[in-house]
Design an enzyme around this catalytic site. Structure first.
Site, short mmCIF file in Angstrom:
data_model
loop_
_atom_site.label_atom_id
_atom_site.label_comp_id
_atom_site.label_asym_id
_atom_site.label_seq_id
_atom_site.Cartn_x
_atom_site.Cartn_y
_atom_site.Cartn_z
N CYS A 25 -29.67 67.11 -19.28
CA CYS A 25 -28.69 67.64 -20.36
C CYS A 25 -28.70 69.27 -20.15
O CYS A 25 -27.56 69.67 -20.16
CB CYS A 25 -29.49 67.80 -21.47
SG CYS A 25 -30.10 66.11 -22.04
N ASP A 26 -29.70 69.98 -19.64
CA ASP A 26 -29.68 71.42 -19.56
C ASP A 26 -29.82 72.07 -18.12
O ASP A 26 -29.61 73.09 -17.91
CB ASP A 26 -30.55 71.82 -20.27
CG ASP A 26 -30.75 71.51 -21.99
OD1 ASP A 26 -29.68 71.29 -22.40
OD2 ASP A 26 -32.04 71.31 -22.56
N CYS A 85 -35.14 68.32 -21.46
CA CYS A 85 -34.15 67.39 -20.65
C CYS A 85 -33.45 68.13 -19.57
O CYS A 85 -32.56 68.83 -19.56
CB CYS A 85 -33.16 66.88 -21.85
SG CYS A 85 -32.03 65.77 -21.20
#
Length: 326
Positions: free
Chosen positions: A148-149, A145
């Site tokens: 997300c990261d 992701c």
């Protein structure tokens, strides 16, 4: 074996931010929901994909960030606080052919007036030396992701690689150029599957380099025990080269957890539950879907929580209508 029989107005299948938000809203409305959170369903612990995430930094309320497993524990505790009955069992079968509906695990049969499906979707991963969690660099530089990261300090101003050839891969490669010094887009074929506009954005970005006809065969570490590089093999020439990267992102799709429905709820061509626009309603009256199991675009914890809220409110309205009609 005789199964334990349970009765409820609302049965929530799955956990994670969608399931637990639905549980919190339903429980506060005194609907006494039952949650079947799963037991290593699809190879992931109860709580879903968040349990495989190291630091969650984009969920409001945690300015210092929070470990994925820890925020899932907080979700669960809040659901239980308001009276949700939670069972660590995986649903194997449902019967939506008549009302009330039946939801079955190996040990229980739950009868429910409404059902909220929040079983999520699992990111597809590749397996090669160094890619796993136990002995490799999963969550130590390897992720599925980018949104997300991608902003994590370890990726900033360092080279990053993305594996894939579709829209998601091109979008994530372009997104990661905000943080990385360079982004390698690794694709096993000599042309991308992505839409023309997504291909154009990736190809015209000066920080993106596409490695055609290539596959990652190994991930290697650095002196800190984090991802430090990858070995990439050209499938046509068999040449293997070492590439230094601090991040590697899988962008090869997701697998929605819908097999247990056995065709009783309408799915799209990719296996995601189809819901009415602006709603969590499925084609089955009184059955709602929330979170990544019906969201192939955003797939974020906060959007999952939002649809969990919607599903619980819709379930409450549905039950009120049933009561008024009785």
């Amino acid at each position: 074996m005789t199964k334990e029989e349970l009765r409820t107005q609302v049965c929530i299948v799955g956990s994670g931010p969608a399931g637990h938000t639905a549980a919190i809203y339903a429980a506060r409305a005194e609907l006494k929901p039952i949650m079947l959170e799963g037991w290593m369903a699809n190879g992931i612990a109860a709580g879903g994909q968040l349990t495989t995430t190291s630091d969650v930094e984009n969920f409001p309320g945690f300015p210092e960030g929070i470990v994925g497993g820890e925020i899932c524990d907080k979700f669960r505790a809040q659901s239980e606080r308001f009276g949700t009955r939670i069972y660590s069992e995986t649903v194997t079968k449902v019967d939506f052919s008549s009302k009330p509906y039946k939801i079955m695990t190996d040990e229980k049969e739950v009868t429910a007036d409404t059902v909220i499906i929040a079983t999520g979707a699992v990111a597809k991963k590749l397996s090669f030396p160094g890619s796993d969690e136990e002995n490799g660099f999963w969550n130590k530089g390897i992720s599925a992701c980018a949104v997300c990261d991608g902003a994590a300090p370890m990726f900033r101003n360092n080279p990053i690689a993305v594996i894939g050839g579709g829209d998601s891969a091109c979008e994530e490669a372009t997104f990661l150029t905000r943080y990385g010094s360079k982004v390698y887009l690794i694709h096993r074929r000599d042309e991308l599957r992505a839409s023309k506009i997504m291909q154009k954005r990736a190809m015209e970005n000066p920080k993106v380099e596409i490695l055609w006809d290539s596959v990652v065969v190994e991930a290697t570490g650095n002196e800190k025990g984090l991802l430090g590089g990858i070995k990439v093999r050209n499938v046509k020439t068999d040449e293997v080269k070492d590439i230094q990267v601090s991040g590697l992102f899988f962008a090869i799709g997701h697998e929605p957890a819908t097999a247990f429905l056995d065709g009783q709820v309408e799915l799209d061509e990719d296996g995601y539950i189809k819901t009415e626009p602006g709603s969590t309603s499925t084609n089955v009256e009184g059955v709602f879907a929330a979170g990544d199991v019906q969201d192939k675009k955003w797939r974020q914890a906060i959007t999952a929580a939002g649809t969990g809220c919607m599903a619980a409110l819709q379930a409450e309205q549905f039950l009120e209508a049933l009561h008024d009609a009785a």
